[in-house]
Design an enzyme around this catalytic site. Sequence first.
Site, PDB file in Angstrom:
ATOM      1  CB  VAL A  81      -0.014   3.625   4.509  1.00  0.00           C
ATOM      2  CG1 VAL A  81      -0.311   2.204   4.284  1.00  0.00           C
ATOM      3  CG2 VAL A  81      -0.775   4.397   5.446  1.00  0.00           C
ATOM      4  CB  SER A 122      -0.588   0.006   1.608  1.00  0.00           C
ATOM      5  OG  SER A 122      -1.550   0.841   1.327  1.00  0.00           O
ATOM      6  CB  ILE A 127       7.425   4.224   5.423  1.00  0.00           C
ATOM      7  CG1 ILE A 127       7.392   4.759   6.574  1.00  0.00           C
ATOM      8  CG2 ILE A 127       6.991   4.758   3.847  1.00  0.00           C
ATOM      9  CD1 ILE A 127       9.367   6.245   6.126  1.00  0.00           C
ATOM     10  CD  GLU A 128       3.510  -2.162   3.665  1.00  0.00           C
ATOM     11  OE1 GLU A 128       3.197  -1.942   2.999  1.00  0.00           O
ATOM     12  OE2 GLU A 128       3.547  -1.779   4.480  1.00  0.00           O
ATOM     13  CG  LEU A 129       8.850   2.594   0.199  1.00  0.00           C
ATOM     14  CD1 LEU A 129       9.802   2.806  -0.147  1.00  0.00           C
ATOM     15  CD2 LEU A 129       7.933   4.307   0.145  1.00  0.00           C
TER      16      LEU A 129
END
Length: 120
Positions: free
Chosen positions: A4, A2, A89-91
């Site tokens: 987020v 994701s 941290i989803e990139l």
Amino acid sequence: GSLVVNYPFDDDQQGIAIYSKSPDDAVFQQLALSYSKENAKMYQGSPCKDMYPTEYFPHGITNGAQWYNVPGGMQDWNYLNTNCFEVTIELGCVKYPKADELPEYWEQNRRSLLQFMKQV
């Protein structure tokens, strides 16, 4: 995947997806927002509409347990046992982007990374 920034706690006593506030919740929100505000697509809150049409993260951040419950996760363990303030941290919506897409990922996250480092 994701797009987020998720912050502790990732787990709660009931083992369900519900907001699980840490004692430093306000600090974690500030850290998460410092990153997401510099990534326009992340900050919108609905970056993966094609894959996850109902997923929404206000301002591109979420409490981990509210998103989904992760018992025994490293983020919570580090916070509780070593006083390490860690966020995840989803990139991107795609877990394994193509190599030729990586420069775009860099451009989307460069300012976010610099702003995040300034929080020290």
